[in-house]
Design an enzyme around this catalytic site. Structure first.
Site, PDB file in Angstrom:
ATOM      1  N   SER A   1     -50.708 -44.826  23.660  1.00  0.00           N
ATOM      2  CA  SER A   1     -49.689 -44.108  22.888  1.00  0.00           C
ATOM      3  C   SER A   1     -49.319 -44.888  21.630  1.00  0.00           C
ATOM      4  O   SER A   1     -48.709 -44.332  20.726  1.00  0.00           O
ATOM      5  CB  SER A   1     -48.434 -43.913  23.735  1.00  0.00           C
ATOM      6  OG  SER A   1     -47.845 -45.169  24.008  1.00  0.00           O
TER       7      SER A   1
ATOM      8  N   CYS B   1     -53.225 -47.216  28.832  1.00  0.00           N
ATOM      9  CA  CYS B   1     -51.828 -46.767  28.909  1.00  0.00           C
ATOM     10  C   CYS B   1     -51.598 -46.233  30.312  1.00  0.00           C
ATOM     11  O   CYS B   1     -52.301 -45.317  30.760  1.00  0.00           O
ATOM     12  CB  CYS B   1     -51.614 -45.669  27.871  1.00  0.00           C
ATOM     13  SG  CYS B   1     -50.005 -44.879  27.942  1.00  0.00           S
ATOM     14  N   ASN B   2     -50.636 -46.779  30.995  1.00  0.00           N
ATOM     15  CA  ASN B   2     -50.329 -46.306  32.351  1.00  0.00           C
ATOM     16  C   ASN B   2     -49.856 -44.852  32.325  1.00  0.00           C
ATOM     17  O   ASN B   2     -50.210 -44.052  33.196  1.00  0.00           O
ATOM     18  CB  ASN B   2     -49.234 -47.173  32.974  1.00  0.00           C
ATOM     19  CG  ASN B   2     -49.708 -48.588  33.226  1.00  0.00           C
ATOM     20  OD1 ASN B   2     -50.161 -48.912  34.305  1.00  0.00           O
ATOM     21  ND2 ASN B   2     -49.618 -49.440  32.220  1.00  0.00           N
TER      22      ASN B   2
ATOM     23  N   CYS C   1     -46.539 -50.951  32.084  1.00  0.00           N
ATOM     24  CA  CYS C   1     -46.705 -50.310  30.773  1.00  0.00           C
ATOM     25  C   CYS C   1     -47.346 -51.352  29.876  1.00  0.00           C
ATOM     26  O   CYS C   1     -46.886 -52.505  29.832  1.00  0.00           O
ATOM     27  CB  CYS C   1     -45.354 -49.880  30.212  1.00  0.00           C
ATOM     28  SG  CYS C   1     -45.386 -49.422  28.466  1.00  0.00           S
TER      29      CYS C   1
ATOM     30  N   HIS D   1     -47.370 -51.839  26.791  1.00  0.00           N
ATOM     31  CA  HIS D   1     -46.520 -52.419  25.741  1.00  0.00           C
ATOM     32  C   HIS D   1     -45.779 -53.661  26.239  1.00  0.00           C
ATOM     33  O   HIS D   1     -45.496 -54.579  25.466  1.00  0.00           O
ATOM     34  CB  HIS D   1     -45.484 -51.397  25.262  1.00  0.00           C
ATOM     35  CG  HIS D   1     -46.014 -50.370  24.312  1.00  0.00           C
ATOM     36  ND1 HIS D   1     -46.850 -49.354  24.689  1.00  0.00           N
ATOM     37  CD2 HIS D   1     -45.796 -50.207  22.974  1.00  0.00           C
ATOM     38  CE1 HIS D   1     -47.128 -48.597  23.634  1.00  0.00           C
ATOM     39  NE2 HIS D   1     -46.512 -49.092  22.586  1.00  0.00           N
TER      40      HIS D   1
HETATM   41  N1  DGL Z   1     -48.369 -48.216  26.726  1.00  0.00           N
HETATM   42  C1  DGL Z   1     -47.870 -47.048  27.417  1.00  0.00           C
HETATM   43  C2  DGL Z   1     -47.945 -47.254  28.935  1.00  0.00           C
HETATM   44  O1  DGL Z   1     -48.649 -48.088  29.387  1.00  0.00           O
HETATM   45  C3  DGL Z   1     -46.527 -46.718  26.904  1.00  0.00           C
HETATM   46  C4  DGL Z   1     -46.211 -45.282  27.078  1.00  0.00           C
HETATM   47  C5  DGL Z   1     -45.169 -44.778  26.105  1.00  0.00           C
HETATM   48  O2  DGL Z   1     -45.504 -44.569  24.946  1.00  0.00           O
HETATM   49  O3  DGL Z   1     -44.032 -44.564  26.535  1.00  0.00           O
HETATM   50  O4  DGL Z   1     -47.341 -46.554  29.691  1.00  0.00           O
END
Ligand code: DGL
Length: 293
Positions: A39, A101-102, A211, A213
């Site tokens: 994302s 991305c999870n 996540c 991020h």
């Molecule tokens: N990096 C994404 C994850 O692993 C973040 C998802 C988001 O944008 O909220 O879930």
């Protein structure tokens, strides 16, 4: 060091179901690369693990930062967007796709695998390894709201929560802070603490970063959690899984190529983020997909 470089990355309120796909940019990438999709910038943590595991592969990274955060969007909207992005990768002739991305993984992986024939590597919060290493039998899972309430996480809790207490913590606001490169501001640390401390006080000795991020906040999370707390994230496991399913190396005449970066947000913001985390990059292109209604 605190770096804040983009305040213009506002969430788009509209769904994307009917979004017209804009004409594609001229094809400039060689076929046979591996696509990496998040994302936003979080998947760069997975990109690094892939590069370490498979240094001869050429990669294309898509940051859907113009639409981040994905964490509280509807599953239908996310599935539609993930299809658009996967279609972009197919047009780029990637040989495999990694959902770094999870949130995308737990919501859209099954649908993407049904619709696209290339190998798709997905990820999920590392609840299983955490349940195996915890001594206090309490683990804290930090993830987006969508991931926390997903069927995948419910299944993992049912499978591995028999003798282990699994505390699920949605962490709204963290993705936005990482997107802005705001890793160590007082406000970020306060927000991180508000998500970490209750779990630690409840006895968690293991934290799952659910996540991608949050990998960029791992040091801050560890600092707030204190000594003796293990932090687990999934990027190395994802790279290992990719290595298992990865089709053969590109043909010999296709030389290795530096990672191509695409973003649906402002390219200068992605460039600033990559610089702030010492990630080498050259050109950053705009993702040729609409994010209008
Ligand atoms: N990096 C994404 C994850 O692993 C973040 C998802 C988001 O944008 O909220 O879930």
């Amino acid at each position: 060091m605190t770096s804040t470089f983009d305040k213009g990355n506002e969430r788009q309120p509209s769904p994307w179901h009917c979004a017209p796909v804009l004409p594609l940019a001229p094809q400039t990438d060689l076929p046979g690369r591996i696509g990496v999709y998040d994302s936003g910038v979080g998947g760069v943590s997975v990109l690094r693990a892939i590069r370490a595991a498979l240094p001869r592969e050429s990669l294309i990274y898509v940051a859907d930062s113009g639409l981040a955060p994905y964490g509280d969007r509807t599953p239908e909207a996310l599935q539609a967007r993930a299809e658009q992005v996967a279609d972009f990768f197919v047009r780029q002739q990637v040989k495999a796709l990694v959902l770094a991305c999870n949130t995308i993984s737990v919501i859209a992986a099954a649908n993407l695998r049904a619709k696209f024939s290339l190998p798709i590597v997905a990820m999920e919060p590392a609840i299983k390894p955490a349940a195996l290493v915890t001594s206090s039998r309490t683990i804290l899972v930090m993830a987006t709201a969508n991931t926390v309430r997903s069927q995948s996480v419910a299944r993992l809790c049912a499978e591995f929560g028999g003798n282990v207490r699994i505390l699920l913590q949605a962490c709204p606001g963290l993705v936005e802070r990482v997107e802005r490169g705001e890793f160590t501001s007082a406000a970020t640390l306060e927000l991180v603490a508000s998500y970490v401390r209750p779990g630690i006080e409840a006895g968690a000795d293991t934290i799952v970063l659910g996540c991608t991020h949050y990998a960029f906040l791992a040091a801050q999370i560890a600092n707030i959690a204190g000594p003796g707390v293990t932090i687990i994230e999934s990027s190395v496991a994802v790279a290992r899984q990719l290595a298992r399913v990865n089709p053969a190396l590109p043909l010999p005449e296709q030389a290795w190529h530096p990672t191509s970066f695409y973003t649906s947000g402002p390219p200068h913001s992605l460039s600033a983020f990559l610089t702030s985390v010492s990630e080498e990059h050259t050109e950053i292109r705009s993702l040729p997909l609409s994010h209008a209604e």
